[in-house]
Design an enzyme around this catalytic site. Structure first.
Site, PDB file in Angstrom:
ATOM      1  N   HIS A 188      65.598  38.207  56.989  1.00 20.60           N
ATOM      2  CA  HIS A 188      66.109  39.559  57.245  1.00 20.60           C
ATOM      3  C   HIS A 188      64.957  40.512  57.569  1.00 20.60           C
ATOM      4  O   HIS A 188      64.969  41.214  58.597  1.00 20.60           O
ATOM      5  CB  HIS A 188      66.871  40.058  56.020  1.00 20.60           C
ATOM      6  CG  HIS A 188      67.440  41.434  56.166  1.00 20.60           C
ATOM      7  ND1 HIS A 188      68.729  41.677  56.551  1.00 20.60           N
ATOM      8  CD2 HIS A 188      66.870  42.659  55.989  1.00 20.60           C
ATOM      9  CE1 HIS A 188      68.939  42.982  56.617  1.00 20.60           C
ATOM     10  NE2 HIS A 188      67.823  43.596  56.264  1.00 20.60           N
ATOM     11  N   GLU A 189      63.952  40.518  56.702  1.00 22.44           N
ATOM     12  CA  GLU A 189      62.816  41.423  56.915  1.00 22.44           C
ATOM     13  C   GLU A 189      61.979  40.992  58.124  1.00 22.44           C
ATOM     14  O   GLU A 189      61.378  41.827  58.791  1.00 22.44           O
ATOM     15  CB  GLU A 189      61.953  41.481  55.657  1.00 22.44           C
ATOM     16  CG  GLU A 189      62.667  41.993  54.412  1.00 22.44           C
ATOM     17  CD  GLU A 189      63.266  43.373  54.593  1.00 22.44           C
ATOM     18  OE1 GLU A 189      62.768  44.151  55.441  1.00 22.44           O
ATOM     19  OE2 GLU A 189      64.259  43.678  53.907  1.00 22.44           O
ATOM     20  N   HIS A 236      63.241  42.744  61.147  1.00 20.45           N
ATOM     21  CA  HIS A 236      62.706  44.109  61.231  1.00 20.45           C
ATOM     22  C   HIS A 236      61.264  44.096  61.727  1.00 20.45           C
ATOM     23  O   HIS A 236      60.883  44.872  62.616  1.00 20.45           O
ATOM     24  CB  HIS A 236      62.753  44.772  59.855  1.00 20.45           C
ATOM     25  CG  HIS A 236      64.135  45.092  59.369  1.00 20.45           C
ATOM     26  ND1 HIS A 236      65.103  45.669  60.156  1.00 20.45           N
ATOM     27  CD2 HIS A 236      64.703  44.922  58.141  1.00 20.45           C
ATOM     28  CE1 HIS A 236      66.205  45.849  59.449  1.00 20.45           C
ATOM     29  NE2 HIS A 236      65.992  45.392  58.219  1.00 20.45           N
TER      30      HIS A 236
END
Length: 419
Positions: free
Chosen positions: A18-19, A22
């Site tokens: 997920h990160e 980003h």
């Protein structure tokens, strides 16, 4: 102990990807990413590569990418400050020493008259003993503060989150949840490739040892031609007849190795809580192929996405009680149960959790990625950003409410499983 390791690895992987979404899109947009963190709290591991500090922190309950400009820069150079300047080969300021200047005898010490380290990238000031001689010092694009011996990279405005276009900021935020869907698809694709992707043919897959199919003499690979005289064209046809006839003797006509056999089978009754259905202990047939696994990954990702969205819809309409939600304790308990059934089911559970994490983060709730995207949508409509202080306050309140909800859900989990 194995469950603890499985839980940390699964949750860590979900947060990592997920990160990572980003991070990759933020770096591609030219945003300075100061830290990529898995977990919260004290650091237990850190590694710096280029501009970013990669850390693993003590509490494995989330993670973050700290982008320049998302929070107010916590180091400032104001008029009247005495600072030390270190220069690069081009004569531009490369490092600004804010304290302990005696440890850097090569630094030129000045009293600051004015500093702009976001746009103009310059400092004006006086060297000691030359108060009449105001000097301008150009600051390099890549420069650092030195505070207590630690270097902190300065973020010019063009490296800050807010300086990027609306589309770049949107992609950087949306990439996190998107990566959770990508991760789920990859895991499900690999599962399809390892164990085979289900096919809709009237053929028996693996049989359970204590099921009525095995007890009646049916075998894996048997092609079901008919049941009680009804022609079977697909696996769905087979399942439908079996489900509708619990505790009823059914005449299976199957083809095995070129021979046609008739085998009587009595499906055992299974109570679903809503009705009683029949089952014979046979899994659907599978095939191992790249295209089949690809289709399986897409189909399963779509199916679980739809199921989770339907569950959220029931929560909103009141058909689904908040007491039925699970927090970290509930997820841990479920992970323990799934882990006992084997690695394959554990991987499938990880894929479902990844989809769930992606969906929850896309909800238009302050402090979540979806909440930030909602602010971007408002910005697109009104043609200018919402006041940063107002947006920050909304996200803060949203975060506080989310933490309150997490406490309620966790307490419900504790009561459900331990009290």
């Amino acid at each position: 102990m194995n469950t603890v390791i499985a839980f940390i690895l699964i949750f860590g992987a979900l947060v990592f990807f997920h990160e990572l979404g980003h991070l990759v899109l933020a770096k591609r947009a030219g945003i300075l990413c100061r830290e990529f963190a898995i977990g919260f709290g004290p650091k237990i591991f850190s590694y710096r590569k280029n501009e970013t500090l990669y850390t693993i922190r003590l509490l494995p309950v989330g993670g973050y990418v700290r982008m320049a400009g998302e929070d107010p820069e916590n180091i400032e150079v104001k008029p009247g400050y005495n600072i030390g300047l270190l220069f690069n080969k081009e004569g531009k300021v490369e490092k600004i020493v804010l304290n302990n200047k005696d440890k850097y005898p090569q630094a030129r010490v000045i009293e600051v008259e004015k500093a702009d380290l976001e746009r103009a990238m310059m400092i004006t000031g006086y060297e000691q003993g030359e108060e009449e001689n105001l000097q301008r010092f150009d600051v390099a694009e890549k420069s650092f503060f030195i505070v207590d011996g630690q270097e902190v990279q300065i973020a010019p405005y063009n490296r800050q989150f807010a300086s990027k276009s609306l589309s770049q900021r949107t992609l950087a935020i949306a990439a996190g949840p998107a990566m959770n869907f990508v991760l789920a698809f990859v895991v499900l694709f690999l599962l399809g490739f390892i164990q085979g992707a289900p096919i809709d043919e009237p053929m028996l897959g693996k049989l359970t040892a204590d099921g009525s199919a095995a007890e009646a003499g049916l075998q894996e690979g048997d092609v079901v031609q008919s049941i009680d005289g009804q022609e079977m064209r697909s696996w769905e046809d087979v399942v439908e007849v079996i489900r509708e006839n619990p505790e009823t003797s059914l005449a299976f006509v199957v083809e095995r190795n070129g021979e046609t056999l008739e085998v009587p089978v009595v499906p055992e009754a299974f109570d679903t809580g809503e009705s009683e259905i029949g089952r014979i202990g046979a899994y659907n047939p599978v095939e191992k192929s790249f295209l089949g696994s690809l289709q399986y990954g897409v189909t399963e990702t779509y199916t679980w996405t739809k199921e989770i969205l339907l569950g959220l819809g029931k929560l909103v309409t009141g058909q689904f009680s908040i007491d039925m939600l699970s927090g970290p304790v509930g997820i841990y308990d479920m992970t323990d149960r799934v882990a006992q059934s084997g690695v394959i089911n554990l991987l499938r559970w990880a894929a479902i959790l990844s989809i769930n994490l992606g969906i929850v983060n896309m909800l238009p709730i302050p402090a979540l990625d979806g909440g930030r995207l909602l602010f971007f949508a408002v910005e697109a409509v009104r043609g200018k950003p919402i006041d940063r202080h107002m947006e920050g306050m909304v996200h803060f309140i949203g975060f506080a409410l989310l933490m309150l909800l997490m406490l309620v859900v966790t307490w419900n989990d504790i009561q459900r499983f331990f009290l």
